[in-house]
Design a protein around this motif. Sequence first.
Motif, PDB file in Angstrom:
ATOM      1  N   GLY A 183      20.852  41.539  73.136  1.00 39.61           N
ATOM      2  CA  GLY A 183      20.594  40.971  74.455  1.00 39.61           C
ATOM      3  C   GLY A 183      20.075  42.002  75.436  1.00 39.61           C
ATOM      4  N   PRO A 184      19.432  41.568  76.494  1.00 43.86           N
ATOM      5  CA  PRO A 184      18.875  42.506  77.472  1.00 43.86           C
ATOM      6  C   PRO A 184      19.957  43.107  78.365  1.00 43.86           C
ATOM      7  N   SER A 185      19.650  44.250  78.927  1.00 45.58           N
ATOM      8  CA  SER A 185      20.529  44.856  79.922  1.00 45.58           C
ATOM      9  C   SER A 185      20.282  44.186  81.269  1.00 45.58           C
ATOM     10  N   LEU A 186      21.323  43.606  81.853  1.00 44.06           N
ATOM     11  CA  LEU A 186      21.156  42.924  83.141  1.00 44.06           C
ATOM     12  C   LEU A 186      20.940  43.911  84.279  1.00 44.06           C
ATOM     13  N   ARG A 187      21.259  45.171  84.044  1.00 51.39           N
ATOM     14  CA  ARG A 187      20.933  46.175  85.062  1.00 51.39           C
ATOM     15  C   ARG A 187      19.436  46.451  85.091  1.00 51.39           C
ATOM     16  N   ARG A 188      18.811  46.390  83.930  1.00 53.20           N
ATOM     17  CA  ARG A 188      17.361  46.601  83.879  1.00 53.20           C
ATOM     18  C   ARG A 188      16.624  45.309  84.243  1.00 53.20           C
ATOM     19  N   PHE A 189      17.058  44.191  83.703  1.00 53.77           N
ATOM     20  CA  PHE A 189      16.416  42.910  83.987  1.00 53.77           C
ATOM     21  C   PHE A 189      17.176  42.222  85.122  1.00 53.77           C
ATOM     22  N   ASP A 190      16.945  42.732  86.322  1.00 52.06           N
ATOM     23  CA  ASP A 190      17.627  42.269  87.531  1.00 52.06           C
ATOM     24  C   ASP A 190      16.590  41.669  88.482  1.00 52.06           C
ATOM     25  N   PRO A 191      16.561  40.350  88.631  1.00 50.42           N
ATOM     26  CA  PRO A 191      15.542  39.745  89.501  1.00 50.42           C
ATOM     27  C   PRO A 191      15.623  40.219  90.943  1.00 50.42           C
ATOM     28  N   ALA A 192      16.798  40.625  91.396  1.00 48.38           N
ATOM     29  CA  ALA A 192      16.954  41.082  92.780  1.00 48.38           C
ATOM     30  C   ALA A 192      16.247  42.411  93.032  1.00 48.38           C
ATOM     31  N   ALA A 193      15.901  43.119  91.953  1.00 43.78           N
ATOM     32  CA  ALA A 193      15.255  44.426  92.108  1.00 43.78           C
ATOM     33  C   ALA A 193      13.737  44.322  92.259  1.00 43.78           C
ATOM     34  N   HIS A 194      13.209  43.087  92.242  1.00 49.94           N
ATOM     35  CA  HIS A 194      11.756  42.894  92.308  1.00 49.94           C
ATOM     36  C   HIS A 194      11.420  41.800  93.318  1.00 49.94           C
ATOM     37  N   PRO A 195      10.217  41.838  93.894  1.00 47.04           N
ATOM     38  CA  PRO A 195       9.829  40.765  94.812  1.00 47.04           C
ATOM     39  C   PRO A 195       9.925  39.407  94.121  1.00 47.04           C
ATOM     40  N   ARG A 196      10.546  38.459  94.808  1.00 45.32           N
ATOM     41  CA  ARG A 196      10.734  37.137  94.199  1.00 45.32           C
ATOM     42  C   ARG A 196       9.494  36.273  94.419  1.00 45.32           C
ATOM     43  N   ARG A 197       8.988  35.732  93.327  1.00 51.19           N
ATOM     44  CA  ARG A 197       7.813  34.870  93.388  1.00 51.19           C
ATOM     45  C   ARG A 197       8.267  33.417  93.315  1.00 51.19           C
ATOM     46  N   ALA A 198       7.941  32.626  94.326  1.00 46.56           N
ATOM     47  CA  ALA A 198       8.183  31.188  94.254  1.00 46.56           C
ATOM     48  C   ALA A 198       7.239  30.588  93.217  1.00 46.56           C
ATOM     49  N   PHE A 199       7.664  29.521  92.571  1.00 41.03           N
ATOM     50  CA  PHE A 199       6.873  28.931  91.490  1.00 41.03           C
ATOM     51  C   PHE A 199       5.482  28.560  91.992  1.00 41.03           C
ATOM     52  N   MET A 200       4.463  29.123  91.381  1.00 41.20           N
ATOM     53  CA  MET A 200       3.060  28.874  91.710  1.00 41.20           C
ATOM     54  C   MET A 200       2.793  29.062  93.203  1.00 41.20           C
ATOM     55  N   GLU A 201       3.366  30.102  93.795  1.00 39.91           N
ATOM     56  CA  GLU A 201       3.252  30.279  95.239  1.00 39.91           C
ATOM     57  C   GLU A 201       1.813  30.509  95.692  1.00 39.91           C
ATOM     58  N   ASP A 202       0.969  31.019  94.796  1.00 42.57           N
ATOM     59  CA  ASP A 202      -0.439  31.215  95.155  1.00 42.57           C
ATOM     60  C   ASP A 202      -1.326  30.099  94.607  1.00 42.57           C
ATOM     61  N   GLY A 203      -0.699  29.011  94.118  1.00 39.54           N
ATOM     62  CA  GLY A 203      -1.455  27.884  93.591  1.00 39.54           C
ATOM     63  C   GLY A 203      -1.876  28.039  92.147  1.00 39.54           C
TER      64      GLY A 203
END
Length: 389
Positions: A183-203
């Motif tokens: 399984g992945p490391s949740l410390r490395r794969f942490d969504p809070a550590a990256h800009p959050r993209r809303a689904f299809m935010e740029d269309g």
Amino acid sequence: MLVHSYYEEDPRVRREAESLVAAGESVDVLALRQPGADLEGVVDGVRVRRLDVQRHQGAGLGTYAREYLSFIVRAGWAAVRLHRARRYHLVQVHSLPDALVFAALPLRLAGVPILLDLHEAMPEFFRSRFPRASNPIVHRLLLLQERLSIGAATRVLTVNDALRERLVALGVPSDKVAVVRNGPSLRRFDPAAHPRRAFMEDGCLRLVYAGALTPTYELDVLIDAVAGLAGARPDLPIRLDLYGRGDSEDRLRELVAARSLDGIVEFHGRIPVEAVPAAIAAADIGVAPTRRDRFTDISLSTKIFEYAAMDKPAVCSRLPLVESLLPEAMATAYPAGDAVALAGVLARLVDNPDGRRDAIRAMGAAVARVAWDAEVTRYLAIVDELIGS
């Protein structure tokens, strides 16, 4: 640790080595050397010694055999030389190839235990990757080298229960084999550590694949699905970002050109493990397309968990281990090899926000169950037991 791969690009080896360093251990890794890379370096506290052997992806069997043999000989000599100065308490060998364990035999004879980490089943892997060269005699020889490799080791790790059951059915003592899931490391794969993209935010619907470009992964089916979806939904801008390298790349590029997908499908090459979470965070859907055969029937792609850990819908092939071990993924699974069904799953995720959120939530719970953060204690306990012995 001995590993026939580029250390910086091998997530499982890095997770284990970095966890040992965090637990206070001193870790040396003997690995392949990428062209231009330093012979030695420190990566997150792990000393990496790169032997001057490179991969030859897509080469013939003779080239692979020479590459494996060269690495085994060099790794064995380097391990003996380093042991005289470092006095190792444990050697961990990562497959493939299983026979790399024989590079550690001089240390085993000196009383150092060997932990063999079988990432995959080599006989099934060979049959999947080299079907023309596979025959009953070759398969029996590969089974023999697997058994001899396991016999040379003190303990054996593998990545899931199906692989463990396979080994036990072949006669390996059950108390010799332990499962440490991949399984992945949740410390490395942490969504809070990256800009959050809303689904299809740029269309634009942005799809991502991060992994090897090899026949095991049916990226041709994914490209056909993208072409089908783009044709059926001309009002839906689509982009597919492929991160990785492998011997299928040239054929995949030809397929992209044949489907008139230039500018829609982008090849980015292999990226470091540290860069994978950001690549996933910039997408809307992660795709793990896997061809079904005897090898993948006992495999489970970690890409599924990495996408889910980053709060992205994870679309994957409907394989036996997905059905039995990961029922949460079935809502976004498609029959392996079916580009039309894959396009349909992607379209449903676009059109059904509630279903998309439900899939993300269900897979988030599954990731917590198998993440490295939950597995590391078992791994460290096995290492401590071997060092103590």
